[in-house]
Enzyme design. Structure first.
Site, PDB file in Angstrom:
ATOM      1  CG  ASP A  31      50.348   4.291 -11.744  1.00 21.49           C
ATOM      2  OD1 ASP A  31      49.720   3.340 -11.484  1.00 21.49           O
ATOM      3  OD2 ASP A  31      50.110   5.059 -12.901  1.00 21.49           O
ATOM      4  CG  HIS A  32      51.482   1.350 -14.423  1.00 19.57           C
ATOM      5  ND1 HIS A  32      51.287   0.194 -14.991  1.00 19.57           N
ATOM      6  CD2 HIS A  32      50.579   2.378 -14.633  1.00 19.57           C
ATOM      7  CE1 HIS A  32      49.927   0.245 -15.443  1.00 19.57           C
ATOM      8  NE2 HIS A  32      49.607   1.599 -15.346  1.00 19.57           N
TER       9      HIS A  32
ATOM     10  CG  HIS B 128      45.606   1.152 -14.377  1.00 20.63           C
ATOM     11  ND1 HIS B 128      46.935   1.401 -14.373  1.00 20.63           N
ATOM     12  CD2 HIS B 128      44.976   0.821 -13.371  1.00 20.63           C
ATOM     13  CE1 HIS B 128      47.166   1.076 -13.220  1.00 20.63           C
ATOM     14  NE2 HIS B 128      46.061   0.883 -12.409  1.00 20.63           N
TER      15      HIS B 128
ATOM     16  CG  ASN C  13      45.014   4.675 -11.474  1.00 25.35           C
ATOM     17  OD1 ASN C  13      44.245   4.815 -10.565  1.00 25.35           O
ATOM     18  ND2 ASN C  13      45.930   4.010 -11.678  1.00 25.35           N
TER      19      ASN C  13
END
Length: 284
Positions: A83-84, A205, A227
């Site tokens: 993630d990210h 998100h 998320n």
């Protein structure tokens, strides 16, 4: 059970009109709690490991391998997702380790630079058989893309997806990262417009700041991958604090970490029912 892919879990959710829960892991107890919660309600789940957490641990491999093992030993489908990630090198490491999907985040860059960087990474990940999520929205304020007033333009989103060939797109529709209260109000009309304009699944998100009803409404209007991180961290920390407050002499981490893990399992089970309320066999 063999490792499941994020692509499979998200495609299943989209075809059924429900949400796919994706929860961030900071340590092993998070992963165990998340999978325990998914098992109780017999739902698939996505374990996410962020670039920030990789930095906290010092490298990707130790916790990354642990998550892959947790997923492989689960009785319900579990995928493992990066993630990210802002570093293409970290994306490559995750793919080499066995992660089936990554989120490459170049959203802090101007639109054209974001598009070009994302397209390069997506091509590499696809060449290795992986699944790519990206992020698009207006950068503004210290919260970046997910400042509460940031919004993703549907036309720009459609152009971005076509040019980058990403498999999923995180969009700004009113949520914000790291919210400690569940008061965010999402722009559901914009979600519906984005769903109509963009052919790939949409990702929300900053979902920890959205109340249950808002999450369910977001899914009804077209969000698929949801998320959640801060909400679980709040439950984890509160349970650990309560355990230690009631046992002043306790020094065994298994006591307070076990309580925290159980709190995570409870929240995950609840949230997966919110995102996917239809029964699929008996809840466990």
């Amino acid at each position: 059970m063999p490792l499941t892919s994020t692509a499979e879990i998200v495609a299943r959710a989209r075809s059924r009109g429900c949400g796919a829960g994706a929860f961030n892991v900071i340590q092993l107890e998070h992963a165990e709690g998340i999978v325990a919660g998914a098992r109780r309600v017999n739902r698939p789940v996505i374990l996410q490991l962020s670039e920030n957490t990789v930095g906290y641990h010092g490298s990707l491999a130790p916790l990354g391998r642990a998550l892959l093992t947790v997923a492989e030993e689960s009785e319900v489908p579990v995928a493992v997702h990066l993630d990210h990630a802002t570093s293409p090198a970290l994306v490559d490491q995750a793919m080499e380790l066995g992660f089936g999907s990554v989120m490459f985040d170049a959203s802090a860059l101007p639109y054209r630079e974001n598009l070009a960087a994302t397209a390069r990474v997506a091509a590499r990940v696809h060449a290795g058989g992986g699944y790519v999520e990206a992020e698009l929205g207006e950068v503004g304020g210290k919260d970046g893309v997910h400042a509460p007033d940031a919004r993703t333009d549907p036309g720009e989103a459609a152009e971005f997806v076509a040019a980058t060939a990403v498999d999923a797109l995180a969009v700004a529709v009113g949520s914000s990262h790291a919210m400690l209260t569940r008061e965010a109000v999402l722009d559901v009309e914009l979600i519906a417009r984005l769903r109509a304009a963009v052919p790939v699944p949409l990702v929300l998100h900053g979902s920890s700041g959205v109340p249950d009803g808002g999450l369910a409404e977001a899914v009804r209007h077209g969000m698929t991958k949801i998320n959640i991180a801060t909400h679980l961290n709040r439950a984890f920390t509160a349970a650990a604090r309560d355990h230690l407050a009631a046992r002043q002499g306790s020094v065994d981490p298994r006591g307070y970490l076990g309580a925290a893990r159980e709190a995570v399992a409870t929240q995950v089970a609840h949230l997966l029912r919110v995102l996917d309320p239809a029964d699929e066999g008996e809840d466990r």
